[in-house]
Motif scaffolding. Structure first.
Motif, PDB file in Angstrom:
ATOM      1  N   MET A   1       0.845  -1.198   0.000  1.00  0.00           N
ATOM      2  CA  MET A   1       0.000   0.000   0.000  1.00  0.00           C
ATOM      3  C   MET A   1       0.880   1.248   0.000  1.00  0.00           C
ATOM      4  O   MET A   1       1.824   1.327   0.779  1.00  0.00           O
ATOM      5  CB  MET A   1      -0.886  -0.017   1.260  1.00  0.00           C
ATOM      6  CG  MET A   1      -2.071   0.917   1.156  1.00  0.00           C
ATOM      7  SD  MET A   1      -2.872   1.244   2.738  1.00  0.00           S
ATOM      8  CE  MET A   1      -3.500  -0.349   3.203  1.00  0.00           C
ATOM      9  N   HIS A   2       0.567   2.194  -0.874  1.00  0.00           N
ATOM     10  CA  HIS A   2       1.321   3.444  -0.864  1.00  0.00           C
ATOM     11  C   HIS A   2       0.955   4.276   0.365  1.00  0.00           C
ATOM     12  O   HIS A   2      -0.146   4.164   0.898  1.00  0.00           O
ATOM     13  CB  HIS A   2       1.052   4.221  -2.153  1.00  0.00           C
ATOM     14  CG  HIS A   2       1.775   3.628  -3.324  1.00  0.00           C
ATOM     15  ND1 HIS A   2       1.431   3.874  -4.616  1.00  0.00           N
ATOM     16  CD2 HIS A   2       2.824   2.788  -3.381  1.00  0.00           C
ATOM     17  CE1 HIS A   2       2.237   3.210  -5.428  1.00  0.00           C
ATOM     18  NE2 HIS A   2       3.092   2.549  -4.693  1.00  0.00           N
ATOM     19  N   ASN A   3       1.893   5.104   0.792  1.00  0.00           N
ATOM     20  CA  ASN A   3       1.708   5.806   2.070  1.00  0.00           C
ATOM     21  C   ASN A   3       0.474   6.701   2.092  1.00  0.00           C
ATOM     22  O   ASN A   3      -0.182   6.823   3.113  1.00  0.00           O
ATOM     23  CB  ASN A   3       2.968   6.608   2.395  1.00  0.00           C
ATOM     24  CG  ASN A   3       4.072   5.682   2.835  1.00  0.00           C
ATOM     25  OD1 ASN A   3       3.996   4.486   2.623  1.00  0.00           O
ATOM     26  ND2 ASN A   3       5.092   6.235   3.462  1.00  0.00           N
ATOM     27  N   MET A   4       0.184   7.311   0.958  1.00  0.00           N
ATOM     28  CA  MET A   4      -0.982   8.203   0.882  1.00  0.00           C
ATOM     29  C   MET A   4      -2.270   7.448   1.238  1.00  0.00           C
ATOM     30  O   MET A   4      -3.180   8.027   1.832  1.00  0.00           O
ATOM     31  CB  MET A   4      -1.052   8.735  -0.544  1.00  0.00           C
ATOM     32  CG  MET A   4      -1.954   9.869  -0.741  1.00  0.00           C
ATOM     33  SD  MET A   4      -1.311  11.397  -0.018  1.00  0.00           S
ATOM     34  CE  MET A   4      -2.520  12.504  -0.721  1.00  0.00           C
ATOM     35  N   GLU A   5      -2.343   6.186   0.881  1.00  0.00           N
ATOM     36  CA  GLU A   5      -3.554   5.392   1.163  1.00  0.00           C
ATOM     37  C   GLU A   5      -3.669   5.035   2.649  1.00  0.00           C
ATOM     38  O   GLU A   5      -4.726   4.601   3.096  1.00  0.00           O
ATOM     39  CB  GLU A   5      -3.547   4.099   0.335  1.00  0.00           C
ATOM     40  CG  GLU A   5      -3.649   4.348  -1.153  1.00  0.00           C
ATOM     41  CD  GLU A   5      -3.119   3.178  -1.962  1.00  0.00           C
ATOM     42  OE1 GLU A   5      -3.274   2.021  -1.522  1.00  0.00           O
ATOM     43  OE2 GLU A   5      -2.526   3.429  -3.027  1.00  0.00           O
ATOM     44  N   LYS A   6      -2.551   5.190   3.371  1.00  0.00           N
ATOM     45  CA  LYS A   6      -2.590   4.892   4.809  1.00  0.00           C
ATOM     46  C   LYS A   6      -3.124   6.069   5.619  1.00  0.00           C
ATOM     47  O   LYS A   6      -3.455   5.915   6.794  1.00  0.00           O
ATOM     48  CB  LYS A   6      -1.186   4.545   5.318  1.00  0.00           C
ATOM     49  CG  LYS A   6      -0.598   3.305   4.663  1.00  0.00           C
ATOM     50  CD  LYS A   6       0.795   3.051   5.215  1.00  0.00           C
ATOM     51  CE  LYS A   6       1.510   1.997   4.401  1.00  0.00           C
ATOM     52  NZ  LYS A   6       2.958   2.014   4.653  1.00  0.00           N
ATOM     53  N   VAL A   7      -3.180   7.263   4.996  1.00  0.00           N
ATOM     54  CA  VAL A   7      -3.709   8.441   5.694  1.00  0.00           C
ATOM     55  C   VAL A   7      -5.184   8.210   5.959  1.00  0.00           C
ATOM     56  O   VAL A   7      -5.935   7.854   5.049  1.00  0.00           O
ATOM     57  CB  VAL A   7      -3.537   9.712   4.828  1.00  0.00           C
ATOM     58  CG1 VAL A   7      -4.186  10.913   5.499  1.00  0.00           C
ATOM     59  CG2 VAL A   7      -2.064   9.973   4.553  1.00  0.00           C
ATOM     60  N   ARG A   8      -5.597   8.371   7.213  1.00  0.00           N
ATOM     61  CA  ARG A   8      -7.025   8.170   7.486  1.00  0.00           C
ATOM     62  C   ARG A   8      -7.457   8.911   8.746  1.00  0.00           C
ATOM     63  O   ARG A   8      -6.642   9.186   9.628  1.00  0.00           O
ATOM     64  CB  ARG A   8      -7.362   6.683   7.606  1.00  0.00           C
ATOM     65  CG  ARG A   8      -6.685   5.998   8.768  1.00  0.00           C
ATOM     66  CD  ARG A   8      -6.977   4.506   8.723  1.00  0.00           C
ATOM     67  NE  ARG A   8      -6.550   3.834   9.938  1.00  0.00           N
ATOM     68  CZ  ARG A   8      -5.327   3.398  10.175  1.00  0.00           C
ATOM     69  NH1 ARG A   8      -4.387   3.588   9.275  1.00  0.00           N
ATOM     70  NH2 ARG A   8      -5.040   2.782  11.309  1.00  0.00           N
ATOM     71  N   LEU A   9      -8.751   9.189   8.796  1.00  0.00           N
ATOM     72  CA  LEU A   9      -9.318   9.796   9.991  1.00  0.00           C
ATOM     73  C   LEU A   9      -9.565   8.706  11.021  1.00  0.00           C
ATOM     74  O   LEU A   9      -9.975   7.591  10.678  1.00  0.00           O
ATOM     75  CB  LEU A   9     -10.619  10.518   9.652  1.00  0.00           C
ATOM     76  CG  LEU A   9     -10.449  11.830   8.876  1.00  0.00           C
ATOM     77  CD1 LEU A   9     -11.791  12.327   8.364  1.00  0.00           C
ATOM     78  CD2 LEU A   9      -9.787  12.907   9.737  1.00  0.00           C
ATOM     79  N   LEU A  10      -9.314   9.036  12.264  1.00  0.00           N
ATOM     80  CA  LEU A  10      -9.537   8.097  13.368  1.00  0.00           C
ATOM     81  C   LEU A  10     -10.606   8.688  14.278  1.00  0.00           C
ATOM     82  O   LEU A  10     -10.633   9.900  14.504  1.00  0.00           O
ATOM     83  CB  LEU A  10      -8.244   7.934  14.186  1.00  0.00           C
ATOM     84  CG  LEU A  10      -6.994   7.515  13.420  1.00  0.00           C
ATOM     85  CD1 LEU A  10      -5.775   7.600  14.332  1.00  0.00           C
ATOM     86  CD2 LEU A  10      -7.155   6.105  12.874  1.00  0.00           C
ATOM     87  N   GLU A  11     -11.479   7.832  14.791  1.00  0.00           N
ATOM     88  CA  GLU A  11     -12.482   8.300  15.746  1.00  0.00           C
ATOM     89  C   GLU A  11     -12.187   7.658  17.100  1.00  0.00           C
ATOM     90  O   GLU A  11     -12.042   6.435  17.193  1.00  0.00           O
ATOM     91  CB  GLU A  11     -13.884   7.907  15.267  1.00  0.00           C
ATOM     92  CG  GLU A  11     -14.947   8.452  16.172  1.00  0.00           C
ATOM     93  CD  GLU A  11     -16.343   8.372  15.562  1.00  0.00           C
ATOM     94  OE1 GLU A  11     -16.488   7.913  14.411  1.00  0.00           O
ATOM     95  OE2 GLU A  11     -17.289   8.767  16.268  1.00  0.00           O
ATOM     96  N   PHE A  12     -12.075   8.474  18.127  1.00  0.00           N
ATOM     97  CA  PHE A  12     -11.716   7.973  19.455  1.00  0.00           C
ATOM     98  C   PHE A  12     -12.955   7.804  20.333  1.00  0.00           C
ATOM     99  O   PHE A  12     -13.972   8.461  20.117  1.00  0.00           O
ATOM    100  CB  PHE A  12     -10.726   8.938  20.125  1.00  0.00           C
ATOM    101  CG  PHE A  12      -9.529   9.239  19.270  1.00  0.00           C
ATOM    102  CD1 PHE A  12      -8.702   8.212  18.820  1.00  0.00           C
ATOM    103  CD2 PHE A  12      -9.251  10.536  18.873  1.00  0.00           C
ATOM    104  CE1 PHE A  12      -7.608   8.480  18.006  1.00  0.00           C
ATOM    105  CE2 PHE A  12      -8.161  10.812  18.060  1.00  0.00           C
ATOM    106  CZ  PHE A  12      -7.344   9.782  17.628  1.00  0.00           C
ATOM    107  N   SER A  13     -12.822   6.939  21.347  1.00  0.00           N
ATOM    108  CA  SER A  13     -13.932   6.711  22.278  1.00  0.00           C
ATOM    109  C   SER A  13     -14.183   7.959  23.108  1.00  0.00           C
ATOM    110  O   SER A  13     -13.232   8.604  23.566  1.00  0.00           O
ATOM    111  CB  SER A  13     -13.605   5.581  23.244  1.00  0.00           C
ATOM    112  OG  SER A  13     -13.165   4.467  22.558  1.00  0.00           O
TER     113      SER A  13
END
Ligand code: TYD
Length: 141
Positions: free
Chosen positions: A1-13
Motif C-alpha cells: 500500500m502506498h503511504n498516501m492510502e494509509k492516511v485516514r481519519l480516526l475516531e476515538f472513544s
C-alpha cells in the motif's frame, strides 16, 4: 500500500457524562503506534502555514483538541487530500513519507500532535523538491 492510502481519519472513544467530555487515545490501540512524543501547536494566525515537511521515520496523529484547522497531505506524485480537523474526538493518522501542510487555524486552535519517534531533525525533509525526488525514485512510498 502506498503511504498516501494509509492516511485516514480516526475516531476515538468518548466517555462523556454530566461532568463533561473525556476522550481516550491509547498508543497501539486507538492509534497504530507507540507514542514517543507529544507536542501541541496553538496561537498560529489564520494565514500561517505550518508543517511543510515529510518525515522519514516519524508517524503522527493530529487532533484539534480545541478549535479547528486543516491539513493537506501530498504524496509528491501529484496526489493531495485536505482534511478538516474540527472535532476533539477525531484525529488524522499520517504515516511516514507524506508531505503535510497545516493551515486555516482558528484563533482558539490547539493542535495536539502525537508522534511515534523522539525529535530528530535529521529525519525531517523540509524541501519539497527533495521529497519529490525521493518518492519518485522509490516505488514503495
Ligand atoms: P516545526 O517542525 O517547524 O513545527 P511545525 O511542524 O508545526 O511547523 O518546529 C518548530 C521548531 O521547534 C523547530 O525549531 C524544531 C523545534 N521542535 C523540537 O525541538 N522538537 C519537536 O518535537 C518539534 C515538533 C519541533
Amino acid at each position: 500500500m502506498h503511504n498516501m492510502e494509509k492516511v485516514r481519519l480516526l475516531e476515538f472513544s468518548q466517555m462523556g457524562d454530566e461532568r463533561g467530555h473525556l476522550v481516550i487515545v491509547e498508543g497501539n490501540k486507538d492509534i497504530p503506534f507507540d507514542i514517543a512524543r507529544v507536542f501541541y501547536i496553538y496561537g498560529s494566525d489564520a494565514d500561517v502555514v505550518r508543517g511543510k515537511h515529510a518525515n522519514k521515520k516519524s508517524q503522527f496523529v493530529l487532533i484539534n483538541v480545541a478549535g479547528t484547522s486543516k491539513v493537506t497531505v501530498k504524496d509528491g506524485k501529484g496526489n493531495e487530500k485536505t482534511f478538516s480537523l474540527d472535532r476533539p474526538h477525531m484525529g488524522i493518522y499520517l504515516p511516514t513519507m507524506v508531505w503535510k501542510d497545516m493551515f486555516d487555524f482558528s484563533k482558539d486552535s490547539v493542535l495536539l500532535c502525537l508522534s511515534s519517534e523522539h525529535y530528530d531533525p535529521n529525519e525531517y525533509i523540509r524541501s519539497y523538491e527533495e521529497f519529490e525526488k525521493i518518492v519518485n525514485e522509490n516505488d514503495n512510498v
